[in-house]
Design a protein around this motif. Structure first.
Motif, PDB file in Angstrom:
ATOM      1  N   SER A 107       0.826  -1.207   0.000  1.00 13.35           N
ATOM      2  CA  SER A 107       0.000   0.000   0.000  1.00 13.35           C
ATOM      3  C   SER A 107       0.858   1.253   0.000  1.00 13.35           C
ATOM      4  N   TYR A 108       0.256   2.319  -0.480  1.00 13.72           N
ATOM      5  CA  TYR A 108       0.861   3.635  -0.316  1.00 13.72           C
ATOM      6  C   TYR A 108       0.464   4.078   1.089  1.00 13.72           C
ATOM      7  N   LEU A 109       1.434   4.170   1.975  1.00 13.60           N
ATOM      8  CA  LEU A 109       1.137   4.532   3.357  1.00 13.60           C
ATOM      9  C   LEU A 109       1.499   5.987   3.616  1.00 13.60           C
ATOM     10  N   HIS A 110       0.675   6.619   4.387  1.00 12.72           N
ATOM     11  CA  HIS A 110       0.945   7.977   4.808  1.00 12.72           C
ATOM     12  C   HIS A 110       1.729   7.890   6.109  1.00 12.72           C
ATOM     13  N   GLU A 111       2.307   8.988   6.524  1.00 12.89           N
ATOM     14  CA  GLU A 111       3.057   8.992   7.782  1.00 12.89           C
ATOM     15  C   GLU A 111       2.181   8.548   8.945  1.00 12.89           C
ATOM     16  N   ASN A 112       2.804   8.255  10.063  1.00  5.07           N
ATOM     17  CA  ASN A 112       2.060   7.807  11.244  1.00  5.07           C
ATOM     18  C   ASN A 112       0.957   8.795  11.605  1.00  5.07           C
ATOM     19  N   ILE A 113      -0.165   8.254  12.008  1.00  6.66           N
ATOM     20  CA  ILE A 113      -1.284   9.070  12.459  1.00  6.66           C
ATOM     21  C   ILE A 113      -1.000   9.527  13.893  1.00  6.66           C
ATOM     22  N   ASP A 114      -1.189  10.803  14.160  1.00  6.34           N
ATOM     23  CA  ASP A 114      -1.067  11.328  15.517  1.00  6.34           C
ATOM     24  C   ASP A 114      -2.442  11.211  16.166  1.00  6.34           C
ATOM     25  N   PHE A 115      -2.681  10.089  16.841  1.00  8.35           N
ATOM     26  CA  PHE A 115      -3.987   9.845  17.441  1.00  8.35           C
ATOM     27  C   PHE A 115      -4.361  10.911  18.465  1.00  8.35           C
ATOM     28  N   GLN A 116      -3.366  11.520  19.110  1.00  8.44           N
ATOM     29  CA  GLN A 116      -3.615  12.541  20.132  1.00  8.44           C
ATOM     30  C   GLN A 116      -4.239  13.803  19.531  1.00  8.44           C
ATOM     31  N   LYS A 117      -4.091  13.992  18.251  1.00  7.01           N
ATOM     32  CA  LYS A 117      -4.602  15.174  17.557  1.00  7.01           C
ATOM     33  C   LYS A 117      -6.135  15.166  17.470  1.00  7.01           C
ATOM     34  N   TYR A 118      -6.725  14.005  17.654  1.00  7.71           N
ATOM     35  CA  TYR A 118      -8.176  13.853  17.503  1.00  7.71           C
ATOM     36  C   TYR A 118      -8.851  13.637  18.848  1.00  7.71           C
ATOM     37  N   THR A 119     -10.130  14.000  18.920  1.00  4.24           N
ATOM     38  CA  THR A 119     -10.878  13.881  20.174  1.00  4.24           C
ATOM     39  C   THR A 119     -11.796  12.666  20.210  1.00  4.24           C
ATOM     40  N   SER A 120     -11.996  12.036  19.066  1.00  5.28           N
ATOM     41  CA  SER A 120     -12.880  10.862  19.025  1.00  5.28           C
ATOM     42  C   SER A 120     -12.485   9.957  17.873  1.00  5.28           C
ATOM     43  N   LEU A 121     -12.975   8.734  17.932  1.00  3.48           N
ATOM     44  CA  LEU A 121     -12.709   7.774  16.863  1.00  3.48           C
ATOM     45  C   LEU A 121     -13.296   8.277  15.539  1.00  3.48           C
ATOM     46  N   THR A 122     -14.485   8.857  15.589  1.00  3.85           N
ATOM     47  CA  THR A 122     -15.111   9.378  14.374  1.00  3.85           C
ATOM     48  C   THR A 122     -14.262  10.472  13.743  1.00  3.85           C
ATOM     49  N   ASN A 123     -13.785  11.418  14.556  1.00  3.06           N
ATOM     50  CA  ASN A 123     -12.939  12.496  14.029  1.00  3.06           C
ATOM     51  C   ASN A 123     -11.652  11.943  13.423  1.00  3.06           C
ATOM     52  N   MET A 124     -11.069  10.954  14.084  1.00  6.95           N
ATOM     53  CA  MET A 124      -9.833  10.353  13.580  1.00  6.95           C
ATOM     54  C   MET A 124     -10.097   9.633  12.245  1.00  6.95           C
ATOM     55  N   LEU A 125     -11.217   8.920  12.142  1.00  7.99           N
ATOM     56  CA  LEU A 125     -11.553   8.224  10.901  1.00  7.99           C
ATOM     57  C   LEU A 125     -11.813   9.213   9.768  1.00  7.99           C
ATOM     58  N   LEU A 126     -12.457  10.338  10.071  1.00  7.83           N
ATOM     59  CA  LEU A 126     -12.692  11.356   9.047  1.00  7.83           C
ATOM     60  C   LEU A 126     -11.370  11.957   8.577  1.00  7.83           C
ATOM     61  N   GLY A 127     -10.445  12.185   9.503  1.00  5.52           N
ATOM     62  CA  GLY A 127      -9.117  12.665   9.128  1.00  5.52           C
ATOM     63  C   GLY A 127      -8.387  11.660   8.261  1.00  5.52           C
ATOM     64  N   SER A 128      -8.515  10.383   8.601  1.00  4.11           N
ATOM     65  CA  SER A 128      -7.882   9.318   7.819  1.00  4.11           C
ATOM     66  C   SER A 128      -8.504   9.221   6.427  1.00  4.11           C
ATOM     67  N   MET A 129      -9.813   9.374   6.348  1.00  2.00           N
ATOM     68  CA  MET A 129     -10.493   9.341   5.042  1.00  2.00           C
ATOM     69  C   MET A 129     -10.012  10.479   4.151  1.00  2.00           C
ATOM     70  N   SER A 130      -9.792  11.638   4.744  1.00  2.12           N
ATOM     71  CA  SER A 130      -9.292  12.777   3.993  1.00  2.12           C
ATOM     72  C   SER A 130      -7.924  12.450   3.391  1.00  2.12           C
TER      73      SER A 130
END
Length: 154
Positions: free
Chosen positions: A109-132
């Protein structure tokens, strides 16, 4: 509602997504891509995207797109990370993550850099950021239609 894209869910996380999870939230993030595909795709063809939930700290898209002529589909997979409760407060219990090895999908896969989970306040917000991120990567890498790669600009 998406016109040129069908979406599906596959998960390497036990009992995820839960019943209250709305796939439409993720689908809405594909609206711009769907509009770009309207004039590009042959009549009757669809982009088939699988949301693949996995315990990892990366997001990305598969390198190889499949073209299924009999079903008139172009298939791709978006990797969506699910953190554990040890990583962030909104994460899931470790028992929800099977102990088998990471699938080769992560290496192909084409992987993006590590996700900073601390940047998000909820699983939904993190998933929306990942979708972007996944949508941006897909638009940059493009879709292969009739032997030609079409890339999109945001």
């Amino acid at each position: 509602m998406l016109n040129k894209i069908n979406t599906h869910i596959h998960s390497y996380v036990v009992n995820f997504p839960e019943n209250d999870f709305e796939k439409k939230i993720l689908d809405d993030e594909l609206a711009e891509l769907d509009n770009c595909l309207s004039d590009l795709m042959p009549v009757g063809w669809k982009l088939d995207i699988t949301y693949f939930f996995i315990n990892t700290d990366h997001t990305g898209i598969t390198k190889k797109q499949q073209t299924i002529n009999s079903d008139k589909q172009y298939r791709s997979t978006f990797l969506l990370p699910i953190p554990s409760i040890d990583e962030v407060s909104y994460g899931l219990k470790k028992s929800r993550f099977p102990k088998h090895a990471k699938p080769s999908l992560l290496y192909d896969s084409y992987l993006h850099e590590n996700i900073d989970f601390q940047k998000y306040t909820s699983l939904t917000n993190m998933l929306l950021g990942s979708m972007s991120v996944c949508t941006r990567l897909f638009m940059e890498k493009g879709i292969k239609i009739d032997g030609k790669i079409h890339k999109f600009k945001r």
